[in-house]
Motif scaffolding. Structure first.
Motif, PDB file in Angstrom:
ATOM      1  N   GLN A  12      -3.824   2.622  11.452  1.00  0.00           N
ATOM      2  CA  GLN A  12      -4.718   1.335  11.609  1.00  0.00           C
ATOM      3  C   GLN A  12      -4.990   0.510  10.285  1.00  0.00           C
ATOM      4  O   GLN A  12      -5.113   1.441   9.329  1.00  0.00           O
ATOM      5  N   LEU A  13      -4.726  -0.531  10.380  1.00  0.00           N
ATOM      6  CA  LEU A  13      -4.586  -1.370   9.202  1.00  0.00           C
ATOM      7  C   LEU A  13      -5.961  -1.128   8.429  1.00  0.00           C
ATOM      8  O   LEU A  13      -6.108  -1.180   7.064  1.00  0.00           O
ATOM      9  N   ASP A  14      -7.032  -1.316   8.948  1.00  0.00           N
ATOM     10  CA  ASP A  14      -8.353  -1.408   8.255  1.00  0.00           C
ATOM     11  C   ASP A  14      -8.473  -0.141   7.429  1.00  0.00           C
ATOM     12  O   ASP A  14      -8.832   0.374   6.470  1.00  0.00           O
ATOM     13  N   GLU A  48     -14.918  -3.531   1.085  1.00  0.00           N
ATOM     14  CA  GLU A  48     -15.841  -4.015   2.379  1.00  0.00           C
ATOM     15  C   GLU A  48     -15.377  -5.161   2.904  1.00  0.00           C
ATOM     16  O   GLU A  48     -15.173  -5.696   3.981  1.00  0.00           O
ATOM     17  N   LEU A  49     -15.108  -6.130   1.848  1.00  0.00           N
ATOM     18  CA  LEU A  49     -14.544  -7.447   2.214  1.00  0.00           C
ATOM     19  C   LEU A  49     -13.387  -7.513   2.970  1.00  0.00           C
ATOM     20  O   LEU A  49     -13.172  -8.287   4.005  1.00  0.00           O
ATOM     21  N   LEU A  50     -12.318  -6.859   2.417  1.00  0.00           N
ATOM     22  CA  LEU A  50     -11.048  -6.948   3.101  1.00  0.00           C
ATOM     23  C   LEU A  50     -11.126  -6.207   4.332  1.00  0.00           C
ATOM     24  O   LEU A  50     -10.324  -6.481   5.416  1.00  0.00           O
ATOM     25  N   VAL A  51     -11.730  -5.133   4.633  1.00  0.00           N
ATOM     26  CA  VAL A  51     -11.872  -4.223   5.861  1.00  0.00           C
ATOM     27  C   VAL A  51     -12.709  -5.192   6.881  1.00  0.00           C
ATOM     28  O   VAL A  51     -12.215  -5.229   8.062  1.00  0.00           O
ATOM     29  N   ASN A  52     -13.757  -5.899   6.479  1.00  0.00           N
ATOM     30  CA  ASN A  52     -14.349  -6.930   7.514  1.00  0.00           C
ATOM     31  C   ASN A  52     -13.519  -7.876   7.898  1.00  0.00           C
ATOM     32  O   ASN A  52     -13.489  -8.328   8.951  1.00  0.00           O
ATOM     33  N   LEU A  53     -12.686  -8.359   7.076  1.00  0.00           N
ATOM     34  CA  LEU A  53     -11.681  -9.666   7.396  1.00  0.00           C
ATOM     35  C   LEU A  53     -10.709  -9.067   8.336  1.00  0.00           C
ATOM     36  O   LEU A  53     -10.227  -9.632   9.391  1.00  0.00           O
ATOM     37  N   MET A 109       0.886  -1.318   0.019  1.00  0.00           N
ATOM     38  CA  MET A 109      -0.152  -0.075  -0.068  1.00  0.00           C
ATOM     39  C   MET A 109       0.920   1.205   0.068  1.00  0.00           C
ATOM     40  O   MET A 109       0.126   2.259  -0.064  1.00  0.00           O
ATOM     41  N   LYS A 110       2.302   1.258   0.048  1.00  0.00           N
ATOM     42  CA  LYS A 110       3.014   2.294   0.138  1.00  0.00           C
ATOM     43  C   LYS A 110       3.313   2.804  -1.412  1.00  0.00           C
ATOM     44  O   LYS A 110       3.642   2.249  -2.144  1.00  0.00           O
ATOM     45  N   VAL A 141      -6.031  -0.046   4.516  1.00  0.00           N
ATOM     46  CA  VAL A 141      -6.811  -0.828   3.376  1.00  0.00           C
ATOM     47  C   VAL A 141      -7.959   0.000   2.706  1.00  0.00           C
ATOM     48  O   VAL A 141      -8.194  -0.067   1.468  1.00  0.00           O
ATOM     49  N   ALA A 142      -8.740   0.496   3.532  1.00  0.00           N
ATOM     50  CA  ALA A 142      -9.970   1.157   3.139  1.00  0.00           C
ATOM     51  C   ALA A 142      -9.606   2.565   2.075  1.00  0.00           C
ATOM     52  O   ALA A 142     -10.065   2.526   0.959  1.00  0.00           O
ATOM     53  N   SER A 143      -8.467   2.797   2.297  1.00  0.00           N
ATOM     54  CA  SER A 143      -8.277   4.121   1.420  1.00  0.00           C
ATOM     55  C   SER A 143      -7.509   3.671   0.353  1.00  0.00           C
ATOM     56  O   SER A 143      -7.457   4.574  -0.651  1.00  0.00           O
ATOM     57  N   GLU A 144      -7.119   2.472   0.380  1.00  0.00           N
ATOM     58  CA  GLU A 144      -6.368   1.780  -1.256  1.00  0.00           C
ATOM     59  C   GLU A 144      -7.314   1.212  -1.910  1.00  0.00           C
ATOM     60  O   GLU A 144      -6.833   0.662  -2.941  1.00  0.00           O
ATOM     61  N   THR A 145      -8.601   0.875  -1.510  1.00  0.00           N
ATOM     62  CA  THR A 145      -9.342  -0.022  -2.309  1.00  0.00           C
ATOM     63  C   THR A 145     -10.759   0.693  -2.217  1.00  0.00           C
ATOM     64  O   THR A 145     -10.963   1.705  -1.790  1.00  0.00           O
ATOM     65  N   SER A 146     -11.841  -0.114  -2.859  1.00  0.00           N
ATOM     66  CA  SER A 146     -13.029   0.464  -3.044  1.00  0.00           C
ATOM     67  C   SER A 146     -14.024  -0.556  -3.004  1.00  0.00           C
ATOM     68  O   SER A 146     -13.713  -1.707  -3.539  1.00  0.00           O
ATOM     69  N   GLY A 147     -15.514  -0.040  -2.864  1.00  0.00           N
ATOM     70  CA  GLY A 147     -16.674  -0.957  -3.434  1.00  0.00           C
ATOM     71  C   GLY A 147     -16.468  -2.012  -2.482  1.00  0.00           C
ATOM     72  O   GLY A 147     -16.086  -2.055  -1.269  1.00  0.00           O
ATOM     73  N   GLU A 148     -17.184  -3.288  -2.964  1.00  0.00           N
ATOM     74  CA  GLU A 148     -17.410  -4.447  -2.264  1.00  0.00           C
ATOM     75  C   GLU A 148     -16.154  -5.043  -1.931  1.00  0.00           C
ATOM     76  O   GLU A 148     -15.815  -5.747  -0.733  1.00  0.00           O
ATOM     77  N   PHE A 149     -15.331  -4.864  -2.810  1.00  0.00           N
ATOM     78  CA  PHE A 149     -13.572  -5.377  -2.565  1.00  0.00           C
ATOM     79  C   PHE A 149     -13.149  -4.590  -1.019  1.00  0.00           C
ATOM     80  O   PHE A 149     -12.712  -5.533  -0.244  1.00  0.00           O
TER      81      PHE A 149
END
Length: 322
Positions: A133-135, A148-153, A97-98, A138-146
């Motif tokens: 915070q990892l979540d 949401e899935l990674l953040v939930n995990l 993510m860097k 991750v949220a700042s680097e991704t979007s949509g349902e993808f």
């Protein structure tokens, strides 16, 4: 305790003080290849035990000393060997993510294949190491349902138990079947795939996937490929495959790293090193069954020099010294 399916075990001949001195001598003599082979012949726990005697005797960190002698893919491999598994996962996620662009493949492999306990430890270590915070990263680097899935995990939505329920598996399979029948356009904000694949434990997921196949007459992968695209499809497939057959999943990861023009060396290193003390023996068996070629043969044809020989040593393992 050593895994019966690991290739790298605790080396009975290991002595941290003597090995630290030998490594320093070899580094000074320019024999870095021998150092690489030494590191690959001991367990990660034993590599960590080199740090204190090396620092005590030479006044410097052993990783910093190694860093000056290796470069390129060999440097990546040495770092992977010297980090603890937790440190390595955290650094891999940070690296994904860097800077400009995001390495979604790395995010998917780590976040979708690690256990709830491992992800909890990763989340805490990430915040400790980077004060972030990892979540949220991750949220700042991704979007949509993808996203949401990674953040939930990452946030620990997955059931960490081993409990299963046949009736619940049937109900979930029906929901997934409805989505897979092309009804996603009428769905709520997110699909049932998100709600189910991000939260059910791996044993329950296997029951759900078996029930889904009974209902639909085909594997759940077929529905995922039909209804989803890109990173979201890849992440759902990773969860299905890691839940159903983790050895086949990592065999496929290694195959993908070496497929086509050029080798994705960071992906290859990560898969081989992180599984070397877990189930790399089984992964090699699975690789041969899936691709009619040994993993060692594939690595030998795609890599070279000390880097190749060190990877091959990890694949062969150190059982004769255990």
């Amino acid at each position: 305790m050593n895994s019966p399916y690991a290739t790298i075990l605790d080396n009975r001949d290991f002595n941290p003080v003597a090995w630290a001195e030998k490594i320093d001598r070899l580094l000074r003599d320019g024999k870095k290849e021998d150092v690489a082979y030494m590191l690959a012949s001991i367990s990660n726990k034993q590599r960590q035990m080199l740090r204190e005697p090396y620092n005590t005797k030479y006044g410097k960190d052993i990783v910093a000393a190694l860093d000056k002698k290796f470069s390129g893919d060999m440097e990546k491999l040495v770092f992977a060997l010297m980090d603890t598994p937790l440190e390595y996962d955290v650094k891999q996620l940070r690296g994904a993510m860097k800077g400009l662009g995001t390495d979604e493949h790395t995010l998917i492999e780590i976040i979708c294949s690690r256990t709830p306990d491992q992800l909890r430890a990763i989340r805490a270590a990430y915040e400790r190491e980077y004060n972030k915070q990892l979540d949220k990263e991750v949220a700042s680097e991704t979007s949509g349902e993808f996203k949401e899935l990674l953040v939930n995990l990452v946030d620990g939505s997955r059931d960490a138990s081993q409990d299963t329920n046949d009736a619940a598996a049937h109900d979930d399979a029906v929901r997934l079947y409805a989505d897979g029948k092309g009804k996603l356009s009428a769905k709520e904000e997110h699909s049932n795939f998100l709600k189910i694949l991000a939260t059910r434990n791996q044993k329950q997921l296997r029951k759900i996937f078996a029930e889904y196949e009974r209902l639909s007459g085909g594997p759940i992968e077929k529905a995922i490929n039909k209804e989803f695209k890109g990173d979201l499809a890849a992440s759902y497939l990773a969860i299905v495959r890691a839940s159903s057959d983790k050895q086949a999943f990592f065999a496929a990861q290694m195959y993908a790293a070496m497929k086509g023009l050029g080798t994705k060396d960071n992906d290859l290193i990560r898969a081989i090193v992180t599984r070397s003390e877990v189930d790399l023996t089984l992964i090699q068996e699975e690789y041969l069954k899936l691709y009619n070629k040994s993993l060692a043969e594939a690595v030998k044809s795609e890599t070279s020099g000390t880097y190749r020989d060190t990877l091959l040593q990890i694949l062969h393992g150190n059982r004769e010294f255990a």
